[in-house]
Design a protein around this motif. Structure first.
Motif: not given
Lengths: 327, 87
Positions: B39-43, B49, B52
């Motif tokens: 569910t994680m979307k990071i730059n 980012g 993590t």
């Protein structure tokens, strides 16, 4: 949140007034069962044989009443409804007030692989805490690229494209005695459609910061424990963007801008960045202003009121002057 | 927009050095990079980012590139994953 098991519930790091003081006393094989709802069930009605509308996917909480009823059923050798209860795929049973279930009940739980947990809390207190905890677990979340700092008690979320100076701004704010919640990735949670709580994505990696030229720094070690915080309500959104001379920035401060996170509106300020502008001071001032607004004082509005009052009195004086001239 | 699946094939997973590598390569292109895990979307241009994400050995990430040089960027990042970040 994709999956949340009983084991995850036991692993939650809850403190003080949120602590559930749960221990597993039987049916360890059932610890991998999933909790899918924040609802809690008091199984009084099912135990008396009424299984319609039974919320079998909720955690079953046995308070003093239910425990006394269980004893009565066992004394009467009337175990049908207890057996039926375990045939449903219930996540787990919790015994409150530090009470232990009877050996018969434990044996049934072991047979069906249902975990039995025990807590020293009263059932009313436990239900409240559990509900609050689960509500937070199942709250809608969003991960945001930004920095969350606490400035004068206001949770300020700083966003902007990479390289605009979010981390450097946060570092300066921490140096000035404010607190860091999370740098770079902030997990936002919508708490009962009321407010937004922000925290680090991973407690193990929180309070670290990457500063170009220095690398990864541990802020808790560098600045001490007073410079960090685990979580904070987001009350102000600060957007940093490169200065655009053609753009119209807020010059009066009507404060009409809002940012929306998970459907909740948060007051927003748009701050243009260019060399020589002291962004941390501007953010500190924005936070102070936000506090004033919470107290019911709107700087821009009050200023405008004063201007209006002044203009009015001036025009009244002018009336006199005009009258004198005509006489 | 280019979307591709990449697999973490170095034993240690994505720790500080591989993350720094991804950011270094990503910054060469005039495009945005996003990495998704669950569910994680990071730059993808931020070291913290990427770390993590907690990308362990054998886990699969979704890579999203957006911008004028998205194709070139996707190829370069994919190559990094395939070379196991030279570990």
């Amino acid at each position: 949140m994709s999956e949340f098991t009983i084991l995850d519930l036991l692993d939650l790091d809850l403190k003080e007034h949120n602590h559930l003081s749960l221990v597993c006393i039987a049916g360890r094989t059932g610890l991998s069962r999933k909790i899918t709802t924040s609802k809690i069930s008091r199984p009084g009605l099912p135990l008396s044989g009424f299984f319609e509308e039974f919320s079998n996917n909720s955690i079953q909480v046995f308070g003093r009443g239910e425990q006394a009823y269980l004893q009565k059923l066992e004394a009467e050798h009337n175990l049908a409804s207890i057996e039926k209860l375990f045939k449903y795929d219930i996540p787990c049973c919790v015994f409150c007030d530090g009470a232990d279930p009877s050996p018969r009940f434990t044996a049934l739980a072991e047979e069906t692989g249902t975990a039995i947990l025990k807590t020293s809390l009263l059932s009313s207190d436990f239900s409240r805490r559990l509900y609050q905890t689960l509500d937070e677990v199942f709250a809608p979340t969003q991960t945001i690229h930004g920095v969350l700092v606490e400035v004068y008690g206001i949770g300020v979320l700083i966003t902007g494209e990479s390289g605009v100076g979010k981390s450097e701004t946060a570092l300066e704010l921490i140096e000035r005695g404010h607190r860091l919640i999370s740098d770079d990735t902030v997990r936002l949670r919508n708490i009962s459609d009321n407010f937004i709580i922000g925290m680090g994505e991973n407690p193990l990696l929180a309070h670290h910061m990457e500063i170009r030229g220095l690398g990864i720094l541990n802020l808790a070690n560098l600045f001490g424990v007073g410079a960090i915080r685990d979580r904070k309500q987001v009350q102000l959104s600060v957007k940093l963007e490169p200065w655009d001379a053609k753009k119209n920035y807020d010059r009066v401060g009507e404060g009409s801008l809002h940012d929306h996170f998970l459907g909740i509106a948060i007051p927003m300020v748009l701050i243009p960045v260019k060399p020589g502008r002291n962004i941390p001071v501007i953010i500190e001032t924005a936070a102070r202003n936000e506090r004033l607004k919470k107290l019911g004082y709107y700087s821009a509005k009050e200023f405008d009121q004063s201007v209006l009052k002044w203009l009015e009195s001036e025009s009244a004086r002018n009336m006199y002057n005009i009258n004198e001239e005509t006489h | 927009m280019v979307t591709r699946e990449v697999k973490v094939s170095n034993r240690a997973g994505i720790h500080a050095r591989p993350a720094a590598n991804i950011v270094k390569v990503a910054n060469k292109f005039n495009s945005e990079l996003y990495l998704e895990k669950g569910t994680m979307k990071i730059n993808g241009k931020s070291i913290m980012g990427i770390i993590t994400l907690g990308a362990t050995y054998q886990s699969t990430l979704t890579m999203i590139c957006e911008g004028p040089e998205e194709e070139e960027m996707a190829d370069a990042i994919e190559a990094l994953f395939q070379n196991r970040f030279e570990e």
